[in-house]
Design a protein around this motif. Sequence first.
Motif, PDB file in Angstrom:
ATOM      1  N   CYS A 179      36.323  40.014  40.402  1.00 23.80           N
ATOM      2  CA  CYS A 179      37.167  38.952  39.852  1.00 23.80           C
ATOM      3  C   CYS A 179      36.419  37.887  39.081  1.00 23.80           C
ATOM      4  CB  CYS A 179      37.995  38.347  40.977  1.00 23.80           C
ATOM      5  SG  CYS A 179      39.153  39.573  41.639  1.00 23.80           S
ATOM      6  N   ASP A 180      35.200  37.544  39.488  1.00 25.31           N
ATOM      7  CA  ASP A 180      34.510  36.521  38.711  1.00 25.31           C
ATOM      8  C   ASP A 180      34.124  37.035  37.331  1.00 25.31           C
ATOM      9  OD1 ASP A 180      32.398  38.173  39.471  1.00 25.31           O
ATOM     10  OD2 ASP A 180      31.169  36.565  40.325  1.00 25.31           O
ATOM     11  N   GLU A 181      33.985  38.356  37.172  1.00 21.03           N
ATOM     12  CA  GLU A 181      33.704  38.923  35.853  1.00 21.03           C
ATOM     13  C   GLU A 181      34.959  38.927  34.982  1.00 21.03           C
ATOM     14  OE1 GLU A 181      31.895  42.719  36.557  1.00 21.03           O
ATOM     15  OE2 GLU A 181      30.183  41.838  37.639  1.00 21.03           O
ATOM     16  N   LEU A 182      36.101  39.268  35.561  1.00 22.12           N
ATOM     17  CA  LEU A 182      37.360  39.229  34.810  1.00 22.12           C
ATOM     18  C   LEU A 182      37.724  37.807  34.402  1.00 22.12           C
ATOM     19  CD1 LEU A 182      39.726  41.727  36.687  1.00 22.12           C
ATOM     20  CD2 LEU A 182      38.950  41.898  34.319  1.00 22.12           C
ATOM     21  N   ALA A 183      37.373  36.859  35.248  1.00 23.69           N
ATOM     22  CA  ALA A 183      37.744  35.465  34.991  1.00 23.69           C
ATOM     23  C   ALA A 183      37.054  34.881  33.763  1.00 23.69           C
ATOM     24  CB  ALA A 183      37.449  34.605  36.214  1.00 23.69           C
ATOM     25  N   ARG A 184      35.995  35.531  33.287  1.00 27.42           N
ATOM     26  CA  ARG A 184      35.348  35.055  32.061  1.00 27.42           C
ATOM     27  C   ARG A 184      36.302  35.156  30.875  1.00 27.42           C
ATOM     28  NH1 ARG A 184      30.159  38.879  33.212  1.00 27.42           N
ATOM     29  NH2 ARG A 184      29.432  37.862  35.132  1.00 27.42           N
ATOM     30  N   ASP A 185      37.150  36.192  30.886  1.00 28.95           N
ATOM     31  CA  ASP A 185      38.117  36.377  29.808  1.00 28.95           C
ATOM     32  C   ASP A 185      39.516  35.938  30.199  1.00 28.95           C
ATOM     33  OD1 ASP A 185      36.596  37.923  27.611  1.00 28.95           O
ATOM     34  OD2 ASP A 185      36.071  39.014  29.434  1.00 28.95           O
ATOM     35  N   LEU A 186      39.770  35.838  31.507  1.00 23.40           N
ATOM     36  CA  LEU A 186      41.090  35.447  32.004  1.00 23.40           C
ATOM     37  C   LEU A 186      40.907  34.292  32.985  1.00 23.40           C
ATOM     38  CD1 LEU A 186      42.489  39.046  32.636  1.00 23.40           C
ATOM     39  CD2 LEU A 186      43.253  37.491  30.850  1.00 23.40           C
ATOM     40  N   PRO A 187      40.645  33.099  32.481  1.00 24.99           N
ATOM     41  CA  PRO A 187      40.303  31.979  33.363  1.00 24.99           C
ATOM     42  C   PRO A 187      41.424  31.570  34.313  1.00 24.99           C
ATOM     43  CG  PRO A 187      40.588  31.235  31.090  1.00 24.99           C
ATOM     44  CD  PRO A 187      40.577  32.730  31.058  1.00 24.99           C
ATOM     45  N   GLU A 188      42.664  31.990  34.019  1.00 28.78           N
ATOM     46  CA  GLU A 188      43.780  31.644  34.909  1.00 28.78           C
ATOM     47  C   GLU A 188      43.855  32.558  36.130  1.00 28.78           C
ATOM     48  OE1 GLU A 188      45.598  34.346  31.676  1.00 28.78           O
ATOM     49  OE2 GLU A 188      43.875  33.053  31.998  1.00 28.78           O
ATOM     50  N   LEU A 189      42.974  33.538  36.191  1.00 27.07           N
ATOM     51  CA  LEU A 189      42.969  34.483  37.315  1.00 27.07           C
ATOM     52  C   LEU A 189      42.669  33.771  38.635  1.00 27.07           C
ATOM     53  CD1 LEU A 189      41.125  37.882  37.475  1.00 27.07           C
ATOM     54  CD2 LEU A 189      40.424  36.085  39.052  1.00 27.07           C
ATOM     55  N   TRP A 190      43.356  34.213  39.696  1.00 22.10           N
ATOM     56  CA  TRP A 190      42.983  33.778  41.043  1.00 22.10           C
ATOM     57  C   TRP A 190      42.842  35.013  41.939  1.00 22.10           C
ATOM     58  CZ3 TRP A 190      46.528  35.378  44.633  1.00 22.10           C
ATOM     59  CH2 TRP A 190      47.866  35.523  44.230  1.00 22.10           C
ATOM     60  N   PHE A 191      42.100  34.878  43.021  1.00 20.28           N
ATOM     61  CA  PHE A 191      41.817  36.001  43.923  1.00 20.28           C
ATOM     62  C   PHE A 191      41.906  35.536  45.360  1.00 20.28           C
ATOM     63  CE2 PHE A 191      38.466  38.563  46.225  1.00 20.28           C
ATOM     64  CZ  PHE A 191      39.227  39.714  46.346  1.00 20.28           C
ATOM     65  N   GLN A 192      42.678  36.264  46.152  1.00 27.90           N
ATOM     66  CA  GLN A 192      42.750  35.997  47.588  1.00 27.90           C
ATOM     67  C   GLN A 192      42.189  37.203  48.331  1.00 27.90           C
ATOM     68  OE1 GLN A 192      46.438  34.431  49.082  1.00 27.90           O
ATOM     69  NE2 GLN A 192      45.903  34.802  51.220  1.00 27.90           N
ATOM     70  N   ARG A 193      41.056  37.023  48.945  1.00 27.49           N
ATOM     71  CA  ARG A 193      40.418  38.112  49.679  1.00 27.49           C
ATOM     72  C   ARG A 193      41.159  38.353  50.992  1.00 27.49           C
ATOM     73  NH1 ARG A 193      33.910  38.602  51.061  1.00 27.49           N
ATOM     74  NH2 ARG A 193      33.878  40.893  51.183  1.00 27.49           N
ATOM     75  N   VAL A 194      41.357  39.619  51.330  1.00 23.49           N
ATOM     76  CA  VAL A 194      42.081  39.974  52.553  1.00 23.49           C
ATOM     77  C   VAL A 194      41.157  40.651  53.552  1.00 23.49           C
ATOM     78  CG1 VAL A 194      43.916  41.436  53.498  1.00 23.49           C
ATOM     79  CG2 VAL A 194      44.329  40.099  51.432  1.00 23.49           C
ATOM     80  N   SER A 195      40.405  41.647  53.119  1.00 24.23           N
ATOM     81  CA  SER A 195      39.439  42.318  53.979  1.00 24.23           C
ATOM     82  C   SER A 195      38.130  42.454  53.220  1.00 24.23           C
ATOM     83  CB  SER A 195      39.953  43.702  54.397  1.00 24.23           C
ATOM     84  OG  SER A 195      39.817  44.633  53.319  1.00 24.23           O
ATOM     85  N   TYR A 196      37.141  43.085  53.845  1.00 25.34           N
ATOM     86  CA  TYR A 196      35.848  43.247  53.180  1.00 25.34           C
ATOM     87  C   TYR A 196      35.930  44.105  51.924  1.00 25.34           C
ATOM     88  CZ  TYR A 196      35.671  47.894  55.307  1.00 25.34           C
ATOM     89  OH  TYR A 196      35.953  49.188  55.669  1.00 25.34           O
ATOM     90  N   CYS A 197      37.077  44.815  51.735  1.00 24.67           N
ATOM     91  CA  CYS A 197      37.190  45.676  50.562  1.00 24.67           C
ATOM     92  C   CYS A 197      38.525  45.530  49.835  1.00 24.67           C
ATOM     93  CB  CYS A 197      36.959  47.147  50.937  1.00 24.67           C
ATOM     94  SG  CYS A 197      38.211  47.877  52.027  1.00 24.67           S
ATOM     95  N   SER A 198      39.281  44.494  50.141  1.00 25.84           N
ATOM     96  CA  SER A 198      40.594  44.383  49.494  1.00 25.84           C
ATOM     97  C   SER A 198      41.001  42.940  49.285  1.00 25.84           C
ATOM     98  CB  SER A 198      41.671  45.084  50.336  1.00 25.84           C
ATOM     99  OG  SER A 198      41.908  44.372  51.546  1.00 25.84           O
ATOM    100  N   GLY A 199      41.976  42.780  48.400  1.00 24.98           N
ATOM    101  CA  GLY A 199      42.509  41.459  48.165  1.00 24.98           C
ATOM    102  C   GLY A 199      43.631  41.511  47.141  1.00 24.98           C
ATOM    103  N   VAL A 200      44.152  40.352  46.789  1.00 18.28           N
ATOM    104  CA  VAL A 200      45.215  40.232  45.789  1.00 18.28           C
ATOM    105  C   VAL A 200      44.661  39.443  44.611  1.00 18.28           C
ATOM    106  CG1 VAL A 200      47.502  39.330  45.272  1.00 18.28           C
ATOM    107  CG2 VAL A 200      47.031  40.339  47.528  1.00 18.28           C
ATOM    108  N   VAL A 201      44.781  40.047  43.428  1.00 20.99           N
ATOM    109  CA  VAL A 201      44.382  39.419  42.178  1.00 20.99           C
ATOM    110  C   VAL A 201      45.664  38.947  41.491  1.00 20.99           C
ATOM    111  CG1 VAL A 201      43.163  39.701  39.992  1.00 20.99           C
ATOM    112  CG2 VAL A 201      42.471  41.047  42.002  1.00 20.99           C
ATOM    113  N   GLY A 202      45.710  37.704  41.070  1.00 21.60           N
ATOM    114  CA  GLY A 202      46.927  37.178  40.474  1.00 21.60           C
ATOM    115  C   GLY A 202      46.695  36.486  39.144  1.00 21.60           C
ATOM    116  N   PHE A 203      47.723  36.551  38.313  1.00 14.66           N
ATOM    117  CA  PHE A 203      47.740  35.858  37.026  1.00 14.66           C
ATOM    118  C   PHE A 203      49.115  35.223  36.857  1.00 14.66           C
ATOM    119  CE2 PHE A 203      45.184  39.648  36.740  1.00 14.66           C
ATOM    120  CZ  PHE A 203      44.033  39.278  36.081  1.00 14.66           C
ATOM    121  N   CYS A 204      49.158  34.004  36.385  1.00 17.32           N
ATOM    122  CA  CYS A 204      50.426  33.329  36.100  1.00 17.32           C
ATOM    123  C   CYS A 204      50.605  33.225  34.590  1.00 17.32           C
ATOM    124  CB  CYS A 204      50.451  31.930  36.710  1.00 17.32           C
ATOM    125  SG  CYS A 204      50.373  31.935  38.509  1.00 17.32           S
ATOM    126  N   ASN A 205      51.836  33.460  34.150  1.00 22.83           N
ATOM    127  CA  ASN A 205      52.118  33.372  32.723  1.00 22.83           C
ATOM    128  C   ASN A 205      52.274  31.910  32.300  1.00 22.83           C
ATOM    129  OD1 ASN A 205      52.717  34.112  30.139  1.00 22.83           O
ATOM    130  ND2 ASN A 205      54.869  34.617  30.567  1.00 22.83           N
TER     131      ASN A 205
END
Length: 205
Positions: A179-205
């Motif tokens: 997510c920190d790499e995607l955020a370079r081009d999509l600064p509105e991105l947010w990430f909520q980590r759930v487990s050591y290998c999963s999470g929710v990536v979100g973008f708001c319009n």
Amino acid sequence: MLDKTGFDLWADGYDKAVGLSDNSDTYPFAGYRQVLALIYSRCLSRGTPTVLDIGFGTGTLTSKLYDAGCRIYGQDFSPKMLAAAQAKMPDAKLYCGDFTQGLHSELASRRYDFIVSTYALHHLSDSQKLPFLAKILELLEPGGELLIGDVAFGSRAQLEECRAQVGDGWDDEEFYFVCDELARDLPELWFQRVSYCSGVVGFCN
């Protein structure tokens, strides 16, 4: 990587296989139910929105949203999984097609309050992700959200730590969200980590 035939063959045992991985807290589906619950609750925070699900599988998430009154659209490339999902959601508008080749024209001509995808977009390479995300973000209504539940990491270091932990079980044919790499081009991105290998990536319009 499984092709369409492979997913058709996996369809009958898919939900069981996912559940076993989640219950045992193992890669790749550790945290699966919590990921889906976060997306479900965020969608229903806006009443009964219109939802597009990309790669819906057997409809585990969207069938719950459908039962809650949401208007469901979706695309999946497995005819057998589509049939299983359509049986749960008879009035949903579901289309068969490989999203890596684009969305069905009927889906691409509409606008949605939420676009969701769970454990599907890791089939897009890192170079494919940004243009694909940019295109589907255009389909959101004002104030709409894109919610992606998947194997995902806040940083490349977290991904590499997980890869080392998983060892030979790591799938090198899948491309996980960093997510920190995607955020370079999509600064509105947010990430909520759930487990050591999963999470929710979100973008708001």
